[in-house]
Enzyme design. Sequence first.
Site, PDB file in Angstrom:
ATOM      1  N   ASP A  33       0.866  -1.188   0.000  1.00  0.00           N
ATOM      2  CA  ASP A  33       0.000   0.000   0.000  1.00  0.00           C
ATOM      3  C   ASP A  33       0.895   1.228   0.000  1.00  0.00           C
ATOM      4  O   ASP A  33       1.946   1.221   0.655  1.00  0.00           O
ATOM      5  CB  ASP A  33      -0.890  -0.006   1.257  1.00  0.00           C
ATOM      6  N   ASN A 100       0.966  -3.624 -13.697  1.00  0.00           N
ATOM      7  CA  ASN A 100       2.099  -4.180 -12.943  1.00  0.00           C
ATOM      8  C   ASN A 100       1.679  -5.411 -12.137  1.00  0.00           C
ATOM      9  O   ASN A 100       2.446  -6.374 -12.014  1.00  0.00           O
ATOM     10  CB  ASN A 100       2.698  -3.110 -12.026  1.00  0.00           C
ATOM     11  N   TYR A 146     -12.317   7.816 -11.884  1.00  0.00           N
ATOM     12  CA  TYR A 146     -12.510   6.511 -11.241  1.00  0.00           C
ATOM     13  C   TYR A 146     -13.190   5.538 -12.201  1.00  0.00           C
ATOM     14  O   TYR A 146     -12.707   4.429 -12.425  1.00  0.00           O
ATOM     15  CB  TYR A 146     -13.351   6.702  -9.980  1.00  0.00           C
ATOM     16  N   TYR A 160      -5.179  -9.611 -20.583  1.00  0.00           N
ATOM     17  CA  TYR A 160      -4.166 -10.523 -20.006  1.00  0.00           C
ATOM     18  C   TYR A 160      -4.699 -11.955 -19.959  1.00  0.00           C
ATOM     19  O   TYR A 160      -3.942 -12.903 -20.125  1.00  0.00           O
ATOM     20  CB  TYR A 160      -3.730 -10.054 -18.603  1.00  0.00           C
TER      21      TYR A 160
END
Length: 323
Positions: A33, A100, A146, A160
């Site tokens: 975080d 990532n 958002y 992916y």
Amino acid sequence: MAMRVLVTGAAGFLGSHLTDRLLGEGLTVVGVDNLSTGDPANLAHLAQEPRFRFEQRDICQPFDVGAVDYVFNFASPASPPEYLRLGLETLRVGSIGTENTLEIAARYGAGHLHASTSECYGDPLEHPQTEDYWGHVNPVGPRSVYDEAKRYGEALVMAYHRSRGVNTHLVRIFNTYGPRLHPSDGRVISNFMMQALRGQPLSIYGDGKQTRSFCYVDDLIEGIILLSRSDEHLPVNIGNPQEFTVLECAQAVLDATSSTSELCFEALPQDDPVRRCPDIAKARAILGWEPHIALKEGLLRSLDFFKGKIGSEVSDCARLSVS
Ligand code: UDP
């Protein structure tokens, strides 16, 4: 050897509850975080837990925590005031940061679950919202930082899965509440609970007739765990289909807190969705999941947490100065 799991956004409301649940099942958790909206207090009880490690880092920079079996991607500002304040950061974490985490899953052959949102439906024209509905989103309004980050995140996750064969999962999370919902992050339940407990007027935005459907955090985490172990790769709604107007929510908070606070009416934020309610037929069918904790019960379970935050203005200011 026990499964080793990465949780991004681990110091947040949902990330910390998910971390607790995974540790409770005997797994090893690496929590990450950047503390831009997360609160280290949410993980303080894990300081002596040998199966938990915390790393303060921004997932927008490529990173590697070593081999993991599963990645839960929960890093993002999530309350409207926070993502409006952190617009660029919200876009980056939903795009670069999410990529990532997908790279980590691809590298280690790990499963991946991305925290998406009912905001993908925008201000919906279909009601209740099924996963097949493509949404009604303003791509340039204030909430777009958002909404579009999360919509892009969904596209990225599917790419992916399709191009790199990653075992991905997408949960569309509807409004959720419970202990650790930050008392000053501006969301409706936390605002009302704190206002009611302080004897201040409850701030109703607009006429209060807009609706939301509130899921207690334990129900939500159960659905997420089941989804992470399923074969479903397309989005699944997880939320409580019991729908309340904001006025009804205010009354429920007044009842739970035995407060005599009055209501005050304030301007409705731009593009605030009029109605929001999940159709959870898909979760029921493929996960055998449905929520069990009604709003009244969930508010009572949250009461001690919010009571403990009365007089916490000083630490709230300290938290904001970190970001
Ligand atoms: N809201 C309100 N008073 C508050 C905070 C929020 O009336 O103090 C309303 C807000 O306008 C929205 C609903 O409550 O219609 C839920 O807002 P929240 O920020 O919790 O989440 P959202 O569903 O908008 O992401």
